[in-house]
Design an enzyme around this catalytic site. Structure first.
Site, PDB file in Angstrom:
ATOM      1  N   ASP A 201       0.815  -1.099   0.059  1.00 12.36           N
ATOM      2  CA  ASP A 201       0.066   0.085   0.017  1.00 12.36           C
ATOM      3  C   ASP A 201       0.791   1.336  -0.101  1.00 12.36           C
ATOM      4  OD1 ASP A 201      -2.309  -1.789   0.153  1.00 12.36           O
ATOM      5  OD2 ASP A 201      -2.293  -1.436   2.327  1.00 12.36           O
TER       6      ASP A 201
HETATM    7  N1  URA Z   1      -1.272  -5.932   4.012  1.00 15.12           N
HETATM    8  C1  URA Z   1      -1.822  -4.688   4.011  1.00 15.12           C
HETATM    9  O1  URA Z   1      -2.709  -4.353   4.491  1.00 15.12           O
HETATM   10  N2  URA Z   1      -0.920  -3.703   3.091  1.00 15.12           N
HETATM   11  C2  URA Z   1       0.091  -3.948   2.570  1.00 15.12           C
HETATM   12  O2  URA Z   1       0.609  -3.053   2.122  1.00 15.12           O
HETATM   13  C3  URA Z   1       0.425  -5.072   2.673  1.00 15.12           C
HETATM   14  C4  URA Z   1      -0.098  -6.351   3.123  1.00 15.12           C
END
Ligand code: URA
Length: 232
Positions: free
Chosen positions: A101
């Site tokens: 993310d």
């Molecule tokens: N899980 C998440 O919630 N975000 C990420 O970036 C990776 C795994």
């Protein structure tokens, strides 16, 4: 020859190779190359201005992604992970193998090896991804059990001994926002997330945020190691 050199050296275009050949500044196996369209193979020793080109079929780059940067090859608004790759490491065809993310930090693999990326990301391979998590509220005793019983694929939860709001989580599949969603289900919230390991290869702790490191061959294998996973 021009294609070979420009594929290995991002700073030298094919037309530059032609010009360098005209000036006699390119050698193949020690002999000055006259024609830029000469046939060469991986076994030939090619040098430009006396500097040997070490042939690499693919490149593998470990990036410590900072927050605010997106894991795509193009984005109108935000900076992309590709924009953080230093020019001397950059190659045509490089892409992030898997996504974090925008507000998640940590280990992103960039490569031009589509087959390896496919194996690493395939749900069938179950390559574990390890995350350091800081939570809004202290973790609870039932978390380890809840993660082990995850519906899709079991995940592993390890509480920090010293910090009641810190833990690590190992996932064997990477659904969208998976770590955040798993804690939300338990009534908690992730306030900081960092990927610290892919397979058995940890993020280099000395790699500053936003920096890149080329991964050498023996470590590429570790990206695909799945030894800790037991399928039910
Ligand atoms: N899980 C998440 O919630 N975000 C990420 O970036 C990776 C795994």
């Amino acid at each position: 020859l021009d294609k070979f050199v420009s594929s290995q050296r991002n700073d030298i275009s094919r037309s530059m190779v032609r010009e360098l050949c005209r000036k006699g500044q390119v050698t193949v196996n020690g002999k000055v190359a006259k024609a830029a369209d000469a046939k060469v193979s991986e076994n030939d020793i090619v040098a430009v201005k006396g500097v040997e080109i070490c042939y690499k079929k693919f490149v593998y780059i470990m990036m410590n992604k900072p927050q605010g940067v997106v894991c795509s090859t193009r984005d109108g608004e935000s900076k992309t992970v590709l924009e953080l790759v230093p020019p001397e490491m950059f190659r045509e065809g490089l892409f992030p193998a898997g996504r974090l993310d925008k507000d998640t930090e940590g280990f992103v693999l960039l490569t031009d090896d589509g087959a390896l990326a496919h194996r690493m990301l395939s749900p069938k391979t179950h390559v574990p991804k390890t995350y350091f998590v800081r939570l809004r509220d202290p973790w609870q005793e039932n978390y380890a059990q809840a993660f082990a019983e995850e519906k899709c694929l079991p995940a592993e939860f390890s509480a920090s001994v010293n910090c009641p709001d810190e833990c690590t989580v190992v996932l064997h599949e990477g659904k969208y926002h998976q770590v955040k969603r798993m804690f939300e289900k338990l009534g908690n919230k992730v306030v900081f997330l960092k990927r610290i390991k892919i397979g058995e290869l940890p993020l280099d702790p000395d790699l500053p945020l936003g920096s890149c490191l080329e991964i050498m061959h023996k470590d590429v294998e570790r990206l695909l190691t799945t030894k800790s996973f037991k399928c039910k």
